[in-house]
Design a protein around this motif. Structure first.
Motif, PDB file in Angstrom:
ATOM      1  N   ALA A 168      93.348  53.023  62.407  1.00  0.00           N
ATOM      2  CA  ALA A 168      93.943  51.681  62.467  1.00  0.00           C
ATOM      3  C   ALA A 168      94.655  51.450  63.796  1.00  0.00           C
ATOM      4  O   ALA A 168      94.627  50.333  64.332  1.00  0.00           O
ATOM      5  N   VAL A 203      92.058  50.668  66.380  1.00  0.00           N
ATOM      6  CA  VAL A 203      91.586  49.290  66.223  1.00  0.00           C
ATOM      7  C   VAL A 203      92.607  48.316  66.804  1.00  0.00           C
ATOM      8  O   VAL A 203      92.250  47.329  67.457  1.00  0.00           O
ATOM      9  N   LYS A 204      93.878  48.594  66.597  1.00  0.00           N
ATOM     10  CA  LYS A 204      94.950  47.740  67.133  1.00  0.00           C
ATOM     11  C   LYS A 204      94.818  47.599  68.648  1.00  0.00           C
ATOM     12  O   LYS A 204      95.052  46.516  69.203  1.00  0.00           O
ATOM     13  N   LEU A 209      92.249  44.768  69.711  1.00  0.00           N
ATOM     14  CA  LEU A 209      92.301  43.453  69.074  1.00  0.00           C
ATOM     15  C   LEU A 209      91.956  42.297  70.026  1.00  0.00           C
ATOM     16  O   LEU A 209      91.288  41.339  69.614  1.00  0.00           O
ATOM     17  N   VAL A 267      88.272  42.101  70.023  1.00  0.00           N
ATOM     18  CA  VAL A 267      87.782  41.598  68.742  1.00  0.00           C
ATOM     19  C   VAL A 267      87.981  40.084  68.673  1.00  0.00           C
ATOM     20  O   VAL A 267      87.122  39.344  68.184  1.00  0.00           O
ATOM     21  N   CYS A 327      82.190  53.413  70.111  1.00  0.00           N
ATOM     22  CA  CYS A 327      83.383  54.257  70.033  1.00  0.00           C
ATOM     23  C   CYS A 327      83.511  55.174  71.248  1.00  0.00           C
ATOM     24  O   CYS A 327      84.106  56.245  71.169  1.00  0.00           O
ATOM     25  N   VAL A 363      86.174  51.021  70.652  1.00  0.00           N
ATOM     26  CA  VAL A 363      87.312  51.495  69.859  1.00  0.00           C
ATOM     27  C   VAL A 363      87.285  53.032  69.868  1.00  0.00           C
ATOM     28  O   VAL A 363      86.396  53.657  69.293  1.00  0.00           O
ATOM     29  N   ALA A 392      86.320  52.720  61.581  1.00  0.00           N
ATOM     30  CA  ALA A 392      86.780  51.761  62.587  1.00  0.00           C
ATOM     31  C   ALA A 392      85.845  50.562  62.667  1.00  0.00           C
ATOM     32  O   ALA A 392      86.278  49.410  62.734  1.00  0.00           O
ATOM     33  N   HIS A 393      84.554  50.836  62.656  1.00  0.00           N
ATOM     34  CA  HIS A 393      83.586  49.745  62.751  1.00  0.00           C
ATOM     35  C   HIS A 393      83.619  48.861  61.512  1.00  0.00           C
ATOM     36  O   HIS A 393      83.502  47.638  61.608  1.00  0.00           O
ATOM     37  N   MET A 453      86.231  48.271  59.669  1.00  0.00           N
ATOM     38  CA  MET A 453      87.444  47.473  59.800  1.00  0.00           C
ATOM     39  C   MET A 453      87.222  46.298  60.750  1.00  0.00           C
ATOM     40  O   MET A 453      87.632  45.156  60.478  1.00  0.00           O
ATOM     41  N   ILE A 454      86.557  46.547  61.857  1.00  0.00           N
ATOM     42  CA  ILE A 454      86.353  45.500  62.859  1.00  0.00           C
ATOM     43  C   ILE A 454      85.359  44.452  62.365  1.00  0.00           C
ATOM     44  O   ILE A 454      85.565  43.245  62.573  1.00  0.00           O
TER      45      ILE A 454
END
Length: 302
Positions: free
Chosen positions: A40, A43-44, A47, A50, A168, A184, A202-203, A205-206
């Motif tokens: 997480a 991912v932050k 952003l 994204v 990634c 990410v 991660a993917h 989540m995105i």
């Protein structure tokens, strides 16, 4: 390619799990959980990237275009998974968000070896979809080097479609052939090279963020409620009734009656109750408000 593969972050060894093969079950779980907590935060860090992808997708939808996910193996499956959840969650046409993967639909449940190594295969599949410059294509590859994805992104960009590369690894090959990259960096996997783990998480989540944010921007939510949910079974009908009650404050019976009068369209039912209008009048109000419930109601209250 073999020499380059060893340099990728996703292929490097995780020093925290070197002794995992002799660890007790709870210790294995703790190691995995500790590593998952890093996802997480990774991912932050991306952003803003994204957000750029969300803007591409939203603009495509506004023009009547589509969101196309494309990948191989786990990456492709994650795209398909996100795409197939959009119709029940947001009542979208199945064509609006699509997921395609190397090897075709059969590859979702059984690996098709070698399909990801063909850059022309991704091109032919996008051509078969009738890709246009109104569409957005998101190529997904944990390694960032999958030929199938590279070929597809290069073709999509050449015809003017918006392109996003999701990987990634830093300076990924797919990033070089896309309008926007999302790299990410989740670090080495607990099992070296098993990118279905942290990279896959991660993917997922995105992709959740991209599709959900785009749909919210299209007016498919009221506050944090799914007002465009597709009422296709009893569970979803009960959810729809609950949504109507929360927004309008009416009784269960009134919500049910109005939902049925609205042909199970939650948005229409809400506007009918909030504005004391007929189904046809509520539909007109929603159309004039481009599908935004709040705006449709506010236009009456002015």
């Amino acid at each position: 390619m073999e020499e380059n593969l060893e340099l990728l972050t996703t292929e490097s060894r995780n020093q925290q799990s070197i002794k995992i093969d002799t660890a007790k079950p709870m210790d294995i779980l703790r190691i995995m959980n500790e590593q998952d907590q890093l996802v997480a935060l990774a991912v932050k860090d991306v952003l803003p990237d994204v957000e750029a992808a969300v803007q591409f997708v939203f603009e495509s939808f506004q023009k009547g275009g589509r969101l196309i996910y494309l990948g191989a193996g786990t990456s492709g499956r994650l795209g398909v998974l996100d795409a197939v959840e959009c119709p029940p969650t947001f009542s979208t046409d199945p064509e609006m968000v699509q997921g395609i993967m190397a090897g075709g639909e059969g590859a979702f449940i059984k690996a098709v070896e070698g399909a990801e190594d063909d850059p022309d295969l991704g091109v032919s599949e996008l051509k078969a979809l009738g890709l246009t410059n109104d569409d957005t294509v998101i190529g997904i590859a944990a390694s960032g080097r999958t030929p199938y994805v590279i070929g597809a992104l290069r073709y999509a960009r050449s015809i003017g479609a918006k392109t996003v590369a999701l990987s990634c690894n830093k300076n990924a090959a797919i990033s070089k052939v896309a309008d926007q990259s999302i790299e990410v960096i989740v670090g080495p996997e607990v099992l070296t090279g098993s990118t279905r783990l942290k990279a896959g998480t991660a993917h997922k989540m995105i992709l959740n963020m991209i599709s959900t944010s785009s749909m919210i921007l299209l007016g498919k939510a009221f506050e944090n409620l799914m007002v465009d949910v597709h009422v296709s079974n009893q569970k979803l009908k009960e959810r729809a009734i609950g949504i109507i009650q929360k927004i309008t404050g009416v009784s269960y019976e009134m919500a049910l009656e109005t939902l049925e009068k609205a042909d199970l369209q939650v948005k229409t039912a809400i506007v009918m109750i909030k504005t004391d209008r007929t189904k046809q009048e509520a539909e007109t109000l929603l159309s004039e408000a481009n599908g935004y419930v709040k705006k449709a109601v506010q236009n009456v209250e002015k």
